[in-house]
Design a protein around this motif. Structure first.
Motif, short mmCIF file in Angstrom:
data_model
loop_
_atom_site.label_atom_id
_atom_site.label_comp_id
_atom_site.label_asym_id
_atom_site.label_seq_id
_atom_site.Cartn_x
_atom_site.Cartn_y
_atom_site.Cartn_z
N LYS A 192 3.94 54.31 33.84
CA LYS A 192 3.34 55.11 32.77
C LYS A 192 3.78 54.57 31.42
O LYS A 192 4.91 54.11 31.25
CB LYS A 192 3.77 56.58 32.88
CG LYS A 192 3.24 57.25 34.11
CD LYS A 192 3.63 58.71 34.13
CE LYS A 192 3.07 59.33 35.39
NZ LYS A 192 3.33 60.76 35.44
N ALA A 193 2.87 54.64 30.45
CA ALA A 193 3.17 54.25 29.08
C ALA A 193 3.39 55.53 28.27
O ALA A 193 2.57 56.43 28.29
CB ALA A 193 2.03 53.45 28.48
N VAL A 194 4.52 55.57 27.56
CA VAL A 194 4.87 56.73 26.76
C VAL A 194 5.17 56.25 25.34
O VAL A 194 6.02 55.37 25.16
CB VAL A 194 6.12 57.44 27.34
CG1 VAL A 194 6.52 58.62 26.49
CG2 VAL A 194 5.88 57.85 28.78
N PRO A 195 4.50 56.80 24.32
CA PRO A 195 4.81 56.39 22.95
C PRO A 195 6.29 56.60 22.64
O PRO A 195 6.85 57.65 22.96
CB PRO A 195 3.93 57.29 22.09
CG PRO A 195 2.83 57.71 23.00
CD PRO A 195 3.44 57.81 24.37
N GLY A 196 6.89 55.59 22.04
CA GLY A 196 8.29 55.67 21.64
C GLY A 196 8.41 56.23 20.23
O GLY A 196 7.41 56.59 19.59
N PRO A 197 9.63 56.28 19.73
CA PRO A 197 9.85 56.83 18.39
C PRO A 197 9.27 55.93 17.30
O PRO A 197 9.20 54.72 17.46
CB PRO A 197 11.37 56.89 18.28
CG PRO A 197 11.86 55.85 19.24
CD PRO A 197 10.86 55.81 20.36
N VAL A 198 8.85 56.54 16.22
CA VAL A 198 8.38 55.82 15.04
C VAL A 198 9.62 55.51 14.20
O VAL A 198 10.45 56.37 13.97
CB VAL A 198 7.39 56.69 14.23
CG1 VAL A 198 7.07 56.04 12.89
CG2 VAL A 198 6.13 56.93 15.04
N GLN A 199 9.74 54.27 13.77
CA GLN A 199 10.90 53.85 13.01
C GLN A 199 10.41 53.15 11.75
O GLN A 199 10.15 51.97 11.77
CB GLN A 199 11.68 52.88 13.89
CG GLN A 199 13.15 52.84 13.95
CD GLN A 199 13.94 54.10 13.81
OE1 GLN A 199 13.54 55.19 14.16
NE2 GLN A 199 15.10 53.95 13.29
N ASP A 200 10.28 53.86 10.66
CA ASP A 200 9.87 53.27 9.40
C ASP A 200 11.09 53.09 8.51
O ASP A 200 11.92 53.99 8.40
CB ASP A 200 8.85 54.15 8.68
CG ASP A 200 7.51 54.20 9.40
OD1 ASP A 200 7.30 53.40 10.32
OD2 ASP A 200 6.68 55.05 9.05
N THR A 201 11.18 51.93 7.88
CA THR A 201 12.30 51.63 6.99
C THR A 201 11.74 51.32 5.61
O THR A 201 11.11 50.27 5.42
CB THR A 201 13.10 50.42 7.52
OG1 THR A 201 13.46 50.67 8.88
CG2 THR A 201 14.35 50.20 6.70
N THR A 202 11.95 52.21 4.68
CA THR A 202 11.40 52.01 3.34
C THR A 202 12.06 50.85 2.61
O THR A 202 11.43 50.21 1.77
CB THR A 202 11.52 53.28 2.49
OG1 THR A 202 12.89 53.68 2.46
CG2 THR A 202 10.67 54.40 3.07
N ALA A 203 13.30 50.53 2.93
CA ALA A 203 14.01 49.46 2.22
C ALA A 203 13.34 48.10 2.40
O ALA A 203 13.32 47.30 1.47
CB ALA A 203 15.46 49.39 2.70
#
Length: 184
Positions: A68-79
């Motif tokens: 199964k494919a499960v969306p992982g966490p979103v990791q946005d880095t503004t720097a």
């Protein structure tokens, strides 16, 4: 399974920091592709890892049933402008690997420079042939294998990597990353 996600999200962050050594010119706001102004949302949606590499493809490549494919966490880095999206592949609740796609919005960089930064940060990383813009493979201290490739998508640097168990070879990982690149 969450450990694997943390590992490659950390990888994406590390790579983003490493590629930050590149001199940054003024951010490019023009896009050559005919996308609407909020192209960040459209581009991010088009680079959804679970869409780029469906569970069926991973299942076939790894000879695993009921994956199964499960969306992982979103990791946005503004720097550094890094916008990481991931997809975890699981069998009976256990991690079988994960695909991460990290876009570096507003940054300029070349795929070769991004891969060189990975090789510098990951001792033992080796080049993998067969990728237009290059790819590297390494096994890290936490016993996971990663194959990463970088490319420019509408002028934006993008890093695509698949992380799985350490026993996975570059030959096993390459088709997964290539499929994700081709789907993008």
């Amino acid at each position: 399974m969450r450990t694997l996600a943390v590992v490659f999200v950390a990888f994406a962050a590390l790579t983003a920091c490493s590629s930050g050594d590149e001199p940054s010119k003024a951010p490019s706001t023009s896009k050559s592709a005919p996308k609407p102004a909020p192209s960040s949302n459209a581009a991010a949606a088009s680079l959804d890892p679970c869409v780029l590499l469906p569970a069926a493809a991973v299942s076939k490549a790894l000879f695993l049933d009921n994956l199964k494919a499960v969306p992982g966490p979103v990791q946005d880095t503004t720097a550094n402008g890094g916008k990481a999206r991931s997809c975890e592949y699981q069998v009976d609740g256990k991690a079988a690997g994960a695909l991460a796609v990290t876009r570096f919005e507003g940054r300029q960089g070349k795929p070769a420079e991004m891969l060189a930064a990975i090789k510098k940060a990951k001792p033992g990383a080796q080049d993998v042939p067969g990728f237009a813009d290059g790819a590297v493979y390494y096994v890290d201290n936490q016993k996971t294998a990663t194959l990463a490739s970088a490319e420019l998508v509408s002028g934006t640097p993008v890093l695509i990597n698949y992380t799985g168990p350490a026993k996975m070879t570059p030959e096993q990982l390459a088709p997964l990353v290539k499929q994700a690149i081709d789907a993008g």
